[in-house]
Each structure stands twice: as C-alpha cells, then as structure tokens.
Design an enzyme around this catalytic site. Sequence first.
Site, PDB file in Angstrom:
ATOM      1  N   GLY A  36     -45.115 -18.636 -43.856  1.00 39.65           N
ATOM      2  CA  GLY A  36     -44.772 -19.992 -44.042  1.00 39.65           C
ATOM      3  C   GLY A  36     -45.830 -20.782 -45.143  1.00 39.65           C
ATOM      4  CG  HIS A  37     -48.679 -22.907 -42.483  1.00 38.87           C
ATOM      5  ND1 HIS A  37     -48.232 -22.492 -41.150  1.00 38.87           N
ATOM      6  CD2 HIS A  37     -49.077 -23.574 -43.293  1.00 38.87           C
ATOM      7  CE1 HIS A  37     -48.098 -23.602 -40.786  1.00 38.87           C
ATOM      8  NE2 HIS A  37     -49.016 -24.161 -41.928  1.00 38.87           N
ATOM      9  CE  LYS A 150     -41.383 -27.542 -42.099  1.00 37.52           C
ATOM     10  NZ  LYS A 150     -40.953 -28.517 -41.503  1.00 37.52           N
ATOM     11  CG  ASP A 151     -43.173 -30.620 -44.247  1.00 41.43           C
ATOM     12  OD1 ASP A 151     -42.506 -31.135 -43.235  1.00 41.43           O
ATOM     13  OD2 ASP A 151     -43.926 -29.629 -44.284  1.00 41.43           O
ATOM     14  CB  SER A 186     -41.235 -25.800 -39.274  1.00 40.00           C
ATOM     15  OG  SER A 186     -42.062 -26.405 -37.710  1.00 40.00           O
ATOM     16  CB  SER A 187     -46.923 -25.188 -36.364  1.00 41.30           C
ATOM     17  OG  SER A 187     -46.889 -24.400 -37.650  1.00 41.30           O
ATOM     18  NE  ARG A 188     -44.078 -31.291 -35.253  1.00 41.81           N
ATOM     19  CZ  ARG A 188     -44.799 -31.865 -35.774  1.00 41.81           C
ATOM     20  NH1 ARG A 188     -44.749 -31.502 -36.847  1.00 41.81           N
ATOM     21  NH2 ARG A 188     -45.421 -32.954 -35.902  1.00 41.81           N
TER      22      ARG A 188
END
Length: 291
Positions: A36-37, A150-151, A186-188
Amino acid sequence: MIAVHSIDETRAAVCTARVAGRVIGFVPTMGFLHEGHLSLIRVARENGADFIVVSIFVNPLQFGPSEDFEKYPRDAKRDREALEAASVDVLFLPPVEVMYPPGATTRVIVSEVADPLEGDRRPGHFAGVATVVAKLFNIVQPDLAVFGRKDAQQCSVIERMVRDLDVPVRLVFGETVREHDGLALSSRNSYLSKEQRALAPALHRALSAGADAISHGIHDVEAIEKLMRKMAAETPGIEVDYLAVVDPLTFRRPADFHHDVLVVGAVRIGKTRLIDNICIRKSAIPHAHIE
Ligand code: PAF
C-alpha cells in the site's frame, strides 16, 4: 537514496532538488511498509513528482494512552531496502526529539470533520495527525503529498487543514490496496494470528454489502447500516465498533444520495482494531429512491 535524521539535512536535499527543477513528491508514513505504501510512491510519480521524499515516523502524538504506540510494528532495515528498491530519493527518519523538542506545545486542531467516528473513538488522534502532517509539510515543503484512502477520515481531515491553513501543497489520494480476499493492507494486520487473519475479510464483506445496496438504489441509511452489521455478525470473533454510511466531506450521515458517499467501518479482532471504507461514486448511485 539518502537517509537523513535532521530537519536541516532534509531541507537542504529538497532545496537542491528544487533548484534543479525537480518536482517534489512526499509520502509520509509510520513505517513497517507494505505494498500500500509503495503504491503511494508510484502515485506520486504518476502525478508528476520526480524527486520522492518518504518519512518514517511513528508519531506518539496520534496514539492514545491505551493504544499501541510502544508495540507498533517497526522494521527499519526492511523498510530501507524497500525504499531503495523503489528508487526513493530521501528517507527522512526524525527522532522524536527532533519533531517534538521540549516545550513544543502547539497543536493543529481540525474541527467538525475530525469529530465523529475515529475522532470520537480516538480522542486527540486527529490533532496528533494534523500537527505532525503540518510539521512534515513545513519541513519537506513538497509540491505534492500522497495519502492512502484506507484512512478516509484522515484524508478529509488533512484536506480540510490544507485548505483552512492555505498550505501550498497538492494533495493526492491513493486507492486502497487489498489482499486477494479483500482485506485492506495495513501495518496493523501483522498483529493478527492466523485464525484472526481468516476472520478479518468480514469487514470488507460487510462494507461491500452496504456499497452494493447503495448502488442498487437503496438510500435508507439505517437499513444499510443494519445490513452491514448483519453481515459482520455472520463472522463470530469480529466486534463491530461502527459501520456507517457517511458524507465524505463531513463524516456525518449524508443529507441525500446526490453526491459521492462512503461506507466506513471499524472492527476489533481480539486486541487489533482494523478500519476500512468503500467510496460509492455519485455516477454509480441510481437516482431511484428505494426506501
Ligand atoms: O497514515 C499514517 O501513516 C499516519 O497517520 C501519518 C499520515 C504518516 C501521520 O503520522
């Protein structure tokens, strides 16, 4: 790629690039980079940037006291390799004391769009985001900056801040990158056990059901939210925080369906909190009002 830790080094590198006629693209991140990044870096280039600055800073100001600041995933070596491979020009890695020297008490507070949903569940979160992003913009002074959709509420908060404070930057928003089963990267996601990971696509399924209903002409917000909750309830182990239909400008219930609308959601799986959203474009919303 050069990796720099100070504001002066960052400004010097960007200044040299600008004098050489380069277009500065900026992708702020908290690291533990994923596809994503990396897609945001590509979006920056597609939008004309030919000098890319990426920051990695796990911003303590945007985490609540009971949130995951300490255990937020970090992997500096892997991030650096990924950014080298993506031909990034400058990696800015500021220590906390560079971003927040003792006595730094100024906060950027965006109201209204920052108040509901994430703002309500995470008091102080968007003040932390807006403050660090304002600082990063002042340090890097990019021509354009890219954030992930996403955010979604974060994107709207930053858009509002840039407009209200006349920040000279062009904002570009990159589409959410998903796994094959719909889970937003997501990193999470790295917190999830194998069993929890198998449950996680339920969030996207619930949002997709809401988005489908809207694009089939259903405009009864309560019915759509109920449908999304019913879909999520089919997956035991998922605890819904919210599933809502909102206007992307206000993050409150849409007054009508004549503009783009968002379905947004946050769920918990064990201790992990995941968020996601789908935008339903005005062009995909039939005019029929099926209530
Ligand atoms: O989206 C993020 O990773 C962060 O909220 C951001 C924009 C880098 C600010 O810390």
